[in-house]
Write a protein that holds these residues in place. Structure first.
Motif, PDB file in Angstrom:
ATOM      1  N   MET A 104      -4.925   0.203  -9.667  1.00 10.75           N
ATOM      2  CA  MET A 104      -5.267   0.823  -8.383  1.00 10.75           C
ATOM      3  C   MET A 104      -5.845  -0.193  -7.408  1.00 10.75           C
ATOM      4  SD  MET A 104      -6.705   4.541  -9.650  1.00 10.75           S
ATOM      5  CE  MET A 104      -6.918   5.159  -7.969  1.00 10.75           C
ATOM      6  N   ALA A 105      -6.415  -1.281  -7.918  1.00 14.19           N
ATOM      7  CA  ALA A 105      -6.876  -2.356  -7.034  1.00 14.19           C
ATOM      8  C   ALA A 105      -5.682  -2.999  -6.330  1.00 14.19           C
ATOM      9  CB  ALA A 105      -7.648  -3.396  -7.839  1.00 14.19           C
ATOM     10  N   LEU A 106      -4.571  -3.142  -7.050  1.00 14.51           N
ATOM     11  CA  LEU A 106      -3.350  -3.662  -6.429  1.00 14.51           C
ATOM     12  C   LEU A 106      -2.839  -2.695  -5.361  1.00 14.51           C
ATOM     13  CD1 LEU A 106      -1.437  -4.979  -9.590  1.00 14.51           C
ATOM     14  CD2 LEU A 106      -2.629  -6.347  -7.867  1.00 14.51           C
ATOM     15  N   GLY A 107      -2.870  -1.394  -5.682  1.00 12.05           N
ATOM     16  CA  GLY A 107      -2.457  -0.389  -4.711  1.00 12.05           C
ATOM     17  C   GLY A 107      -3.349  -0.391  -3.482  1.00 12.05           C
ATOM     18  N   ALA A 108      -4.651  -0.586  -3.694  1.00 11.84           N
ATOM     19  CA  ALA A 108      -5.594  -0.625  -2.577  1.00 11.84           C
ATOM     20  C   ALA A 108      -5.325  -1.830  -1.682  1.00 11.84           C
ATOM     21  CB  ALA A 108      -7.024  -0.670  -3.110  1.00 11.84           C
ATOM     22  N   PHE A 109      -4.962  -2.946  -2.298  1.00  4.99           N
ATOM     23  CA  PHE A 109      -4.653  -4.149  -1.521  1.00  4.99           C
ATOM     24  C   PHE A 109      -3.425  -3.924  -0.644  1.00  4.99           C
ATOM     25  CE2 PHE A 109      -2.532  -8.408  -1.320  1.00  4.99           C
ATOM     26  CZ  PHE A 109      -3.454  -9.014  -0.466  1.00  4.99           C
ATOM     27  N   ILE A 110      -2.391  -3.309  -1.227  1.00  8.95           N
ATOM     28  CA  ILE A 110      -1.185  -3.003  -0.445  1.00  8.95           C
ATOM     29  C   ILE A 110      -1.518  -2.015   0.669  1.00  8.95           C
ATOM     30  CG2 ILE A 110       1.119  -1.959  -0.523  1.00  8.95           C
ATOM     31  CD1 ILE A 110       1.323  -2.923  -3.420  1.00  8.95           C
ATOM     32  N   GLY A 111      -2.316  -0.993   0.333  1.00  7.07           N
ATOM     33  CA  GLY A 111      -2.715  -0.011   1.338  1.00  7.07           C
ATOM     34  C   GLY A 111      -3.494  -0.627   2.470  1.00  7.07           C
TER      35      GLY A 111
END
Length: 324
Positions: A104-111
């Motif tokens: 989810m940290a990767l998803g947050a970075f993309i977001g």
């Protein structure tokens, strides 16, 4: 009365064209091979489609919000490898939440890049596809991952277990679909996702925090990817470090097949589930018919195009475009 009935049928087809196409495909394959509707075969298809389906649920939010996510395949590889590695290092009880946090940290970075910095989602997620793949190879040292003690762990329940005869992956897929459907259709957040995808500028002037909504859609997508990675890792208690490679296109195909618009602002969780099942049952039906695997790709493509064409035709009330 006849006119009202005709309009009612047309209206139903316009709303549920893809569902009608799904039923037609099921009937055709059932006639071609009676084993197609065997309960074990149906459970087997849905179980094998659960990983793709779980990922598609999250991407539905991203697409409805007016963006794309091409990083989900490599992100699923990352989450699968990480949870398998952490299983042996710190145990599954701690390893699972740590994997979810990392994914989810990767998803947050993309977001953050797409939502707050307003970068193009296609370019960002295409770049992240390669970056996360490299991260996965670096984390694993280029090696595949296996659990050391496969007999003495409860970790396999997510991919191999069953409750009351129903495989756990199907239950997880169904529960997640129900929860996300409620969030998308019956909460203020869901209505804001539709508003941002339909007209981002108007949504901003209406006081909707556009950047935050886009950020949250990518966070939800990464949560679904982590869930898919958990199921994948649990299924065989081992994995190649490229297990998710190429799945981003299948996920996007399922979402679009389900009626979500690439322009944003349209789509439902229910129809995404139908899109996933259409892909799964088409491949299974062609397999039972004895079609060579290389021919299945062509036939699958033709059937997908036909299903989308019939869905669009039902909505506009004619088979051909009025400007053709």
């Amino acid at each position: 009365m006849a006119e009202l009935t005709k309009k009612g049928v047309a209206g139903f087809l316009a709303r549920q064209g893809i569902l009608v196409a799904f039923v037609v495909f099921m009937i055709v394959f059932a006639i071609a091979n009676p084993r197609f509707i065997d309960i074990d075969n149906i459970f087997g298809v849905i179980r094998s489609s659960a990983i793709l389906g779980v990922m598609a649920l999250g991407v539905t939010f991203v697409v409805i919000g007016g963006n794309l996510d091409l990083s989900v395949g490599s992100m699923m590889s990352f989450s699968t490898i990480v949870v398998l590695d952490l299983h042996d290092k710190i145990g599954p009880t701690l390893g699972i939440p740590v994997m979810f946090a990392m994914t989810m940290a990767l998803g947050a970075f993309i977001g953050f890049l797409v939502g707050y910095l307003k970068l193009n989602s296609l370019i960002v997620t295409l770049g992240m596809l390669s970056a996360i793949h490299g991260l996965t190879l670096t984390y694993s040292g280029g090696k595949n991952m296996d659990i050391a003690d496969k007999e003495g762990t409860w970790f396999g329940i997510f991919g191999q277990g069953s409750i009351a005869g129903v495989p756990v992956p199907i239950i997880m897929f169904a529960l997640l679909a129900i929860v996300l459907s409620i969030i998308l259709s019956r909460t203020p957040f869901g209505r804001k996702v539709y508003a941002v995808g339909g007209n981002g500028i108007a949504a901003t002037f209406s006081g909707i925090p556009r950047a935050r909504i886009v950020f949250m859609t990518y966070l939800m997508s990464s949560f679904c990817v982590a869930t898919a990675g958990l199921i994948q890792a649990s299924r065989s208690l081992g994995s190649q470090n490229t297990v998710g490679q190429g799945m981003e296109l299948e996920v996007l195909a399922a979402v679009i097949l389900g009626g979500a618009s690439l322009l944003g602002g349209a789509g439902t969780i229910f129809k995404t589930v139908i899109g996933v099942l259409i892909l799964g049952f088409i491949q299974n039906g062609l397999l039972l018919m004895g079609l060579a695997f290389y021919a299945q790709y062509v036939v699958t493509w033709i059937i997908i195009i036909l299903a989308v064409w019939l869905d669009i035709a039902a909505k506009r009330g004619r088979l051909w475009s009025p400007i053709a």
